[in-house]
Design a protein around this motif. Structure first.
Motif, mmCIF file in Angstrom:
data_model
loop_
_atom_site.group_PDB
_atom_site.id
_atom_site.type_symbol
_atom_site.label_atom_id
_atom_site.label_comp_id
_atom_site.label_asym_id
_atom_site.label_seq_id
_atom_site.Cartn_x
_atom_site.Cartn_y
_atom_site.Cartn_z
ATOM 1 N N GLY A 108 0.796 -1.217 0.000
ATOM 2 C CA GLY A 108 0.000 0.000 0.000
ATOM 3 C C GLY A 108 0.832 1.271 0.000
ATOM 4 O O GLY A 108 0.286 2.370 -0.039
ATOM 5 N N SER A 109 2.156 1.139 0.007
ATOM 6 C CA SER A 109 3.045 2.304 0.067
ATOM 7 C C SER A 109 3.364 2.884 -1.307
ATOM 8 O O SER A 109 3.976 3.936 -1.397
ATOM 9 N N GLY A 110 2.994 2.170 -2.380
ATOM 10 C CA GLY A 110 3.365 2.593 -3.723
ATOM 11 C C GLY A 110 4.577 1.849 -4.249
ATOM 12 O O GLY A 110 4.959 2.020 -5.404
ATOM 13 N N LEU A 111 5.186 1.009 -3.411
ATOM 14 C CA LEU A 111 6.373 0.280 -3.828
ATOM 15 C C LEU A 111 6.082 -0.664 -4.986
ATOM 16 O O LEU A 111 6.849 -0.727 -5.942
ATOM 17 N N GLY A 112 4.975 -1.390 -4.950
ATOM 18 C CA GLY A 112 4.645 -2.307 -6.042
ATOM 19 C C GLY A 112 4.528 -1.569 -7.362
ATOM 20 O O GLY A 112 5.064 -2.015 -8.384
ATOM 21 N N THR A 113 3.868 -0.432 -7.338
ATOM 22 C CA THR A 113 3.737 0.378 -8.550
ATOM 23 C C THR A 113 5.104 0.839 -9.025
ATOM 24 O O THR A 113 5.416 0.766 -10.219
ATOM 25 N N ARG A 114 5.940 1.308 -8.113
ATOM 26 C CA ARG A 114 7.277 1.760 -8.503
ATOM 27 C C ARG A 114 8.099 0.620 -9.084
ATOM 28 O O ARG A 114 8.840 0.817 -10.041
ATOM 29 N N PHE A 115 7.977 -0.565 -8.504
ATOM 30 C CA PHE A 115 8.688 -1.730 -9.029
ATOM 31 C C PHE A 115 8.283 -2.016 -10.478
ATOM 32 O O PHE A 115 9.134 -2.235 -11.333
ATOM 33 N N ILE A 116 7.003 -2.013 -10.749
ATOM 34 C CA ILE A 116 6.542 -2.305 -12.106
ATOM 35 C C ILE A 116 6.973 -1.183 -13.049
ATOM 36 O O ILE A 116 7.392 -1.438 -14.176
ATOM 37 N N GLU A 117 6.909 0.055 -12.593
ATOM 38 C CA GLU A 117 7.407 1.172 -13.411
ATOM 39 C C GLU A 117 8.885 0.980 -13.725
ATOM 40 O O GLU A 117 9.319 1.204 -14.854
ATOM 41 N N TRP A 118 9.680 0.560 -12.720
ATOM 42 C CA TRP A 118 11.103 0.308 -12.947
ATOM 43 C C TRP A 118 11.279 -0.768 -14.016
ATOM 44 O O TRP A 118 12.099 -0.621 -14.928
ATOM 45 N N ASP A 141 -6.194 -10.110 -6.013
ATOM 46 C CA ASP A 141 -5.768 -8.734 -5.712
ATOM 47 C C ASP A 141 -4.626 -8.319 -6.635
ATOM 48 O O ASP A 141 -4.598 -7.192 -7.132
ATOM 49 N N ALA A 142 -3.684 -9.228 -6.881
ATOM 50 C CA ALA A 142 -2.570 -8.940 -7.788
ATOM 51 C C ALA A 142 -3.088 -8.697 -9.204
ATOM 52 O O ALA A 142 -2.598 -7.806 -9.905
ATOM 53 N N HIS A 143 -4.083 -9.454 -9.624
ATOM 54 C CA HIS A 143 -4.639 -9.274 -10.969
ATOM 55 C C HIS A 143 -5.213 -7.863 -11.121
ATOM 56 O O HIS A 143 -4.971 -7.192 -12.132
ATOM 57 N N ARG A 144 -5.949 -7.412 -10.126
ATOM 58 C CA ARG A 144 -6.501 -6.046 -10.173
ATOM 59 C C ARG A 144 -5.374 -5.011 -10.213
ATOM 60 O O ARG A 144 -5.452 -4.021 -10.935
ATOM 61 N N PHE A 145 -4.323 -5.253 -9.427
ATOM 62 C CA PHE A 145 -3.170 -4.359 -9.393
ATOM 63 C C PHE A 145 -2.539 -4.246 -10.781
ATOM 64 O O PHE A 145 -2.316 -3.147 -11.292
ATOM 65 N N TYR A 146 -2.267 -5.374 -11.436
ATOM 66 C CA TYR A 146 -1.631 -5.351 -12.756
ATOM 67 C C TYR A 146 -2.544 -4.719 -13.800
ATOM 68 O O TYR A 146 -2.075 -3.973 -14.664
#
Length: 162
Positions: A108-118, A141-146
């Motif tokens: 929930g910190s934005g790290l997952g999004t930053r990882f995928i952006e990287w 939940d991961a599917h919704r995230f992606y």
């Protein structure tokens, strides 16, 4: 894993850095891989021997990029990016994102999004035409995230356990 991320590829998300993983990171990486119902059945955090051998294979392959996210000298995430040259799609190169894990304290910190952006930025830098990933069918939940990040569930995946 023959890469040192370019400083322009890195983000400071509240003191966060993304860097290549090293052997000292293995305990934290394996603990994150084991920290869910699926990983708990297939990972062995008490025996790092097979992980050390795998890290060596990754380090020797220039198409492998195993990275960790670090905040306050603590590994809080990991991701593997594989570059795959190919003949299909007019000889295009694709990348595969695997083993994305974020420490439970960081979700929930934005790290997952930053990882995928990287991973997407690195894929562009490697002249990839396509970024792909798989996610276990139970990880809704991961599917919704992606999907939120622009990925589409366009294929059906198959696996054969050897």
């Amino acid at each position: 894993m023959n890469d040192t991320p370019n400083p322009a590829d890195l983000s400071d998300l509240s003191g966060l850095s993304i860097r290549p993983a090293g052997e000292a990171d293995l305990p934290a990486i394996v603990a994150m891989l084991a920290d869910d119902p699926l990983g708990a059945t297939r990972e062995s955090p008490d025996d790092l021997t097979p992980y050390r051998a795998a890290l060596k294979r990754l380090a020797d392959d220039p198409n492998q990029h195993l990275v960790v996210a670090v905040r306050a000298d603590r590994v809080v995430g990991t991701l593997q990016l594989t570059i795959v040259p190919g003949l299909s799609r007019k000889g295009s190169t694709r990348s595969i994102i695997e083993g994305v894990r974020v420490h439970s304290d960081e979700r929930g910190s934005g790290l997952g999004t930053r990882f995928i952006e990287w991973a997407i930025e690195k894929s562009r830098a490697e002249n990839c035409d396509l970024v792909q990933l798989t996610s276990d069918a139970t990880r809704t939940d991961a599917h919704r995230f992606y999907e939120r990040l622009g990925f589409t569930a366009s294929h059906v995946g198959f696996k054969l356990q050897l």
